[in-house]
Design a protein around this motif. Sequence first.
Motif, PDB file in Angstrom:
ATOM      1  N   GLU A 122      -4.766  -0.946  -7.509  1.00  0.00           N
ATOM      2  CA  GLU A 122      -6.140  -0.715  -7.089  1.00  0.00           C
ATOM      3  C   GLU A 122      -6.240   0.650  -6.412  1.00  0.00           C
ATOM      4  O   GLU A 122      -5.235   1.191  -5.959  1.00  0.00           O
ATOM      5  N   ASN A 123      -7.427   1.187  -6.340  1.00  0.00           N
ATOM      6  CA  ASN A 123      -7.709   2.490  -5.705  1.00  0.00           C
ATOM      7  C   ASN A 123      -7.084   3.655  -6.458  1.00  0.00           C
ATOM      8  O   ASN A 123      -6.813   4.701  -5.863  1.00  0.00           O
ATOM      9  N   LYS A 124      -6.851   3.505  -7.750  1.00  0.00           N
ATOM     10  CA  LYS A 124      -6.264   4.596  -8.535  1.00  0.00           C
ATOM     11  C   LYS A 124      -7.209   5.782  -8.648  1.00  0.00           C
ATOM     12  O   LYS A 124      -6.759   6.919  -8.783  1.00  0.00           O
ATOM     13  N   ASP A 125      -8.517   5.539  -8.592  1.00  0.00           N
ATOM     14  CA  ASP A 125      -9.494   6.616  -8.750  1.00  0.00           C
ATOM     15  C   ASP A 125      -9.442   7.624  -7.611  1.00  0.00           C
ATOM     16  O   ASP A 125      -9.830   8.781  -7.788  1.00  0.00           O
ATOM     17  N   SER A 126      -8.962   7.195  -6.453  1.00  0.00           N
ATOM     18  CA  SER A 126      -8.896   8.102  -5.307  1.00  0.00           C
ATOM     19  C   SER A 126      -7.568   8.859  -5.238  1.00  0.00           C
ATOM     20  O   SER A 126      -7.350   9.648  -4.326  1.00  0.00           O
ATOM     21  N   GLY A 175      -2.584   5.849  -1.014  1.00  0.00           N
ATOM     22  CA  GLY A 175      -3.786   5.025  -0.947  1.00  0.00           C
ATOM     23  C   GLY A 175      -3.870   3.999  -2.052  1.00  0.00           C
ATOM     24  O   GLY A 175      -4.721   3.109  -2.032  1.00  0.00           O
ATOM     25  N   VAL A 176      -2.981   4.080  -3.041  1.00  0.00           N
ATOM     26  CA  VAL A 176      -2.947   3.095  -4.125  1.00  0.00           C
ATOM     27  C   VAL A 176      -2.425   1.776  -3.562  1.00  0.00           C
ATOM     28  O   VAL A 176      -1.444   1.741  -2.833  1.00  0.00           O
ATOM     29  N   THR A 177      -3.115   0.690  -3.909  1.00  0.00           N
ATOM     30  CA  THR A 177      -2.714  -0.641  -3.470  1.00  0.00           C
ATOM     31  C   THR A 177      -2.200  -1.428  -4.666  1.00  0.00           C
ATOM     32  O   THR A 177      -2.842  -1.458  -5.712  1.00  0.00           O
ATOM     33  N   VAL A 232       0.851  -1.181   0.000  1.00  0.00           N
ATOM     34  CA  VAL A 232       0.000   0.000   0.000  1.00  0.00           C
ATOM     35  C   VAL A 232       0.888   1.232   0.000  1.00  0.00           C
ATOM     36  O   VAL A 232       1.753   1.386   0.865  1.00  0.00           O
TER      37      VAL A 232
END
Length: 77
Positions: free
Chosen positions: A46-50, A26-28, A22
């Motif tokens: 994952e979580n690229k949108d945030s 916030g990108v995982t 992580v």
Amino acid sequence: MDRDDEAWRSLWTLEMISRTAVHQSGVTARVTRSPNNPKIDRISLENKDSLDPSRWDLRDISKQLMALWLEGSFERA
């Protein structure tokens, strides 16, 4: 990514059992085995949108991820 400046490593939290990392943004990153060939790793973000693009560069995050993967940081003990 400057190889002499490795402060970026402190931005990552590695979980070798689950083969995830992580980033502080916030990108995982998740490393899994390819379903077609278990000798090949598949890497996903994952979580690229945030991700806040004014603060973080996804290209740099991806380069850092590849450096971690190439050095074997995701391998289980």
